[in-house]
Design a protein around this motif. Structure first.
Motif, PDB file in Angstrom:
ATOM      1  N   ASP A  11      21.201  45.572  34.642  1.00  0.00           N
ATOM      2  CA  ASP A  11      21.319  44.288  33.959  1.00  0.00           C
ATOM      3  C   ASP A  11      22.697  44.194  33.314  1.00  0.00           C
ATOM      4  O   ASP A  11      23.300  45.213  32.960  1.00  0.00           O
ATOM      5  CB  ASP A  11      20.231  44.124  32.897  1.00  0.00           C
ATOM      6  CG  ASP A  11      19.866  42.672  32.645  1.00  0.00           C
ATOM      7  OD1 ASP A  11      18.783  42.400  32.088  1.00  0.00           O
ATOM      8  OD2 ASP A  11      20.675  41.783  33.006  1.00  0.00           O
ATOM      9  N   ILE A  12      23.150  42.972  33.210  1.00  0.00           N
ATOM     10  CA  ILE A  12      24.384  42.669  32.485  1.00  0.00           C
ATOM     11  C   ILE A  12      23.995  41.786  31.323  1.00  0.00           C
ATOM     12  O   ILE A  12      23.385  40.724  31.519  1.00  0.00           O
ATOM     13  CB  ILE A  12      25.414  41.960  33.381  1.00  0.00           C
ATOM     14  CG1 ILE A  12      25.753  42.844  34.582  1.00  0.00           C
ATOM     15  CG2 ILE A  12      26.670  41.616  32.592  1.00  0.00           C
ATOM     16  CD1 ILE A  12      26.636  42.165  35.622  1.00  0.00           C
ATOM     17  N   GLY A  16      25.217  41.513  21.292  1.00  0.00           N
ATOM     18  CA  GLY A  16      24.352  40.984  20.259  1.00  0.00           C
ATOM     19  C   GLY A  16      22.917  40.725  20.693  1.00  0.00           C
ATOM     20  O   GLY A  16      22.042  40.488  19.857  1.00  0.00           O
ATOM     21  N   THR A  17      22.656  40.781  21.980  1.00  0.00           N
ATOM     22  CA  THR A  17      21.293  40.570  22.477  1.00  0.00           C
ATOM     23  C   THR A  17      20.564  41.908  22.597  1.00  0.00           C
ATOM     24  O   THR A  17      21.122  42.965  22.327  1.00  0.00           O
ATOM     25  CB  THR A  17      21.307  39.868  23.843  1.00  0.00           C
ATOM     26  OG1 THR A  17      21.971  40.704  24.798  1.00  0.00           O
ATOM     27  CG2 THR A  17      22.048  38.528  23.753  1.00  0.00           C
ATOM     28  N   SER A  18      19.304  41.843  23.000  1.00  0.00           N
ATOM     29  CA  SER A  18      18.483  43.043  23.173  1.00  0.00           C
ATOM     30  C   SER A  18      17.917  43.088  24.580  1.00  0.00           C
ATOM     31  O   SER A  18      17.689  42.043  25.202  1.00  0.00           O
ATOM     32  CB  SER A  18      17.337  43.063  22.155  1.00  0.00           C
ATOM     33  OG  SER A  18      17.826  43.102  20.828  1.00  0.00           O
ATOM     34  N   LEU A  19      17.665  44.279  25.061  1.00  0.00           N
ATOM     35  CA  LEU A  19      17.075  44.472  26.391  1.00  0.00           C
ATOM     36  C   LEU A  19      15.955  45.496  26.274  1.00  0.00           C
ATOM     37  O   LEU A  19      16.139  46.556  25.665  1.00  0.00           O
ATOM     38  CB  LEU A  19      18.117  44.974  27.392  1.00  0.00           C
ATOM     39  CG  LEU A  19      17.580  45.293  28.783  1.00  0.00           C
ATOM     40  CD1 LEU A  19      17.220  44.005  29.530  1.00  0.00           C
ATOM     41  CD2 LEU A  19      18.577  46.121  29.596  1.00  0.00           C
ATOM     42  N   THR A  20      14.827  45.184  26.885  1.00  0.00           N
ATOM     43  CA  THR A  20      13.720  46.133  26.922  1.00  0.00           C
ATOM     44  C   THR A  20      13.588  46.708  28.318  1.00  0.00           C
ATOM     45  O   THR A  20      13.501  45.972  29.300  1.00  0.00           O
ATOM     46  CB  THR A  20      12.402  45.470  26.496  1.00  0.00           C
ATOM     47  OG1 THR A  20      12.500  45.075  25.122  1.00  0.00           O
ATOM     48  CG2 THR A  20      11.227  46.437  26.640  1.00  0.00           C
ATOM     49  N   GLU A  86      29.626  49.472  23.732  1.00  0.00           N
ATOM     50  CA  GLU A  86      29.428  50.928  23.683  1.00  0.00           C
ATOM     51  C   GLU A  86      28.038  51.336  24.173  1.00  0.00           C
ATOM     52  O   GLU A  86      27.800  52.520  24.455  1.00  0.00           O
ATOM     53  CB  GLU A  86      29.641  51.452  22.259  1.00  0.00           C
ATOM     54  CG  GLU A  86      31.077  51.375  21.747  1.00  0.00           C
ATOM     55  CD  GLU A  86      31.524  49.954  21.463  1.00  0.00           C
ATOM     56  OE1 GLU A  86      32.709  49.649  21.695  1.00  0.00           O
ATOM     57  OE2 GLU A  86      30.675  49.142  21.008  1.00  0.00           O
ATOM     58  N   ASP A  87      27.128  50.402  24.258  1.00  0.00           N
ATOM     59  CA  ASP A  87      25.778  50.699  24.763  1.00  0.00           C
ATOM     60  C   ASP A  87      25.711  50.670  26.287  1.00  0.00           C
ATOM     61  O   ASP A  87      24.663  50.962  26.871  1.00  0.00           O
ATOM     62  CB  ASP A  87      24.761  49.694  24.192  1.00  0.00           C
ATOM     63  CG  ASP A  87      24.603  49.822  22.689  1.00  0.00           C
ATOM     64  OD1 ASP A  87      24.516  48.778  22.005  1.00  0.00           O
ATOM     65  OD2 ASP A  87      24.559  50.971  22.197  1.00  0.00           O
ATOM     66  N   SER A  88      26.805  50.318  26.924  1.00  0.00           N
ATOM     67  CA  SER A  88      26.840  50.317  28.388  1.00  0.00           C
ATOM     68  C   SER A  88      26.634  51.745  28.891  1.00  0.00           C
ATOM     69  O   SER A  88      27.442  52.628  28.612  1.00  0.00           O
ATOM     70  CB  SER A  88      28.175  49.772  28.889  1.00  0.00           C
ATOM     71  OG  SER A  88      28.336  48.426  28.510  1.00  0.00           O
ATOM     72  N   SER A  89      25.551  51.958  29.596  1.00  0.00           N
ATOM     73  CA  SER A  89      25.145  53.306  30.014  1.00  0.00           C
ATOM     74  C   SER A  89      24.091  53.178  31.099  1.00  0.00           C
ATOM     75  O   SER A  89      23.585  52.089  31.366  1.00  0.00           O
ATOM     76  CB  SER A  89      24.506  54.085  28.851  1.00  0.00           C
ATOM     77  OG  SER A  89      25.414  54.364  27.834  1.00  0.00           O
ATOM     78  N   ILE A  90      23.717  54.323  31.629  1.00  0.00           N
ATOM     79  CA  ILE A  90      22.494  54.422  32.419  1.00  0.00           C
ATOM     80  C   ILE A  90      21.416  54.976  31.487  1.00  0.00           C
ATOM     81  O   ILE A  90      21.640  55.994  30.824  1.00  0.00           O
ATOM     82  CB  ILE A  90      22.675  55.337  33.639  1.00  0.00           C
ATOM     83  CG1 ILE A  90      23.749  54.776  34.567  1.00  0.00           C
ATOM     84  CG2 ILE A  90      21.344  55.491  34.395  1.00  0.00           C
ATOM     85  CD1 ILE A  90      24.102  55.696  35.723  1.00  0.00           C
ATOM     86  N   GLY A 106      12.993  59.053  36.189  1.00  0.00           N
ATOM     87  CA  GLY A 106      12.997  57.774  36.875  1.00  0.00           C
ATOM     88  C   GLY A 106      14.378  57.508  37.455  1.00  0.00           C
ATOM     89  O   GLY A 106      15.325  58.265  37.221  1.00  0.00           O
ATOM     90  N   PRO A 107      14.505  56.400  38.193  1.00  0.00           N
ATOM     91  CA  PRO A 107      15.781  56.102  38.874  1.00  0.00           C
ATOM     92  C   PRO A 107      16.869  55.595  37.934  1.00  0.00           C
ATOM     93  O   PRO A 107      18.025  55.531  38.327  1.00  0.00           O
ATOM     94  CB  PRO A 107      15.387  55.018  39.885  1.00  0.00           C
ATOM     95  CG  PRO A 107      14.196  54.362  39.280  1.00  0.00           C
ATOM     96  CD  PRO A 107      13.454  55.446  38.547  1.00  0.00           C
ATOM     97  N   GLY A 108      16.500  55.250  36.709  1.00  0.00           N
ATOM     98  CA  GLY A 108      17.501  54.804  35.755  1.00  0.00           C
ATOM     99  C   GLY A 108      17.678  53.299  35.719  1.00  0.00           C
ATOM    100  O   GLY A 108      17.356  52.581  36.677  1.00  0.00           O
ATOM    101  N   THR A 109      18.177  52.823  34.599  1.00  0.00           N
ATOM    102  CA  THR A 109      18.542  51.420  34.395  1.00  0.00           C
ATOM    103  C   THR A 109      20.007  51.383  34.008  1.00  0.00           C
ATOM    104  O   THR A 109      20.400  51.969  33.000  1.00  0.00           O
ATOM    105  CB  THR A 109      17.695  50.782  33.277  1.00  0.00           C
ATOM    106  OG1 THR A 109      16.321  50.751  33.670  1.00  0.00           O
ATOM    107  CG2 THR A 109      18.173  49.362  32.983  1.00  0.00           C
TER     108      THR A 109
END
Lengths: 114, 113
Positions: A11-12, A16-20, A86-90, A106-109
């Motif tokens: 996901d991109i 300031g947003t959140s991702l679950t 800085e949260d850009s990661s797998i 798991g395969p990762g996000t």
């Protein structure tokens, strides 16, 4: 062994947003783990999630930033809150099936924060 | 402080030859060590492990050697095959009480046909 799926696969997101992130296992497991792999870095454990109890966070990771749910023995979610680049990661979930210290991943996000 | 180190970020080996991947650790409490293999867009998969009570463990083409006095372990792949091309992570755990693994930064192995 265990078969683990994660959603989304990538996901991109805006700053300031959140991702679950969801993690589903094909069998019941006691211990689930969430890892982060930043670019060019090793896998770093974020937290351990046991069903029926609060997640245990590693040094440098806090519940407000990475809330985790573990509603049953086959499912867990990790939320990355108030994201910054800085949260850009797998992000990877893994499980311990009770075998001799072997975790299955798991395969990762793959998360990119712009 | 990086407790588990893989000092070679990459390695190229000719098909059929031996691949040797190295890993060093600093924490003398570590007593269980694992190697994982990771292909692009996939999660790491368990390859082989070794307990500190042993100095060698073999599984087919894969052998892990542990030198406790040097705090060093190595993974040997013989013979290397193009399908072995992947990133290899070593991981260490202090098994008393926790399931926490500390991972190295990985070595990218390329096996040339």
């Amino acid at each position: 062994s265990a078969v683990i799926s994660q959603k989304p696969s990538r996901d991109i997101c805006q700053r300031g947003t959140s991702l679950t992130i969801q993690c589903q296992v094909d069998s019941q497991v006691t211990m689930m783990f969430w890892y982060r792999q930043q670019p060019g870095q090793s896998l770093t454990l974020i937290a351990t999630a046991n069903q029926g109890s609060e997640a245990t966070y590693e040094s440098g990771f806090v519940i407000d930033k990475f809330p985790i749910s573990r509603p049953n023995l086959t499912f867990s979610t990790l939320t990355v809150s108030n994201m910054s680049p800085e949260d850009s990661s797998i992000y990877l979930c893994s499980v311990d099936t009770g075998g001799p210290y072997e975790q299955y991943f798991g395969p990762g996000t793959r998360l990119t924060v712009t | 402080d990086q407790q588990v180190k893989q000092n070679s970020p990459s390695l190229s080996v000719q098909e059929g030859r031996i691949s040797i991947l190295n890993c060093d650790y600093t924490n003398s409490m570590f007593d269980y060590f694992l190697w994982y293999k990771k292909y692009p867009a996939e999660g790491p998969t368990f390859l082989i492990s070794i307990s500190s009570i042993k100095d060698k463990n073999e599984d087919g083409r894969f052998t892990v050697f542990l030198n406790k006095s040097a705090k060093h372990l190595s993974l040997h792949i013989v013979p290397s095959q193009p399908g072995d091309s992947a990133v290899y992570f070593c991981a260490a755990s202090a098994t008393s009480g926790t399931y926490k693994y500390i991972f190295g930064t990985g070595t990218r192995l390329k096996v040339l046909a």
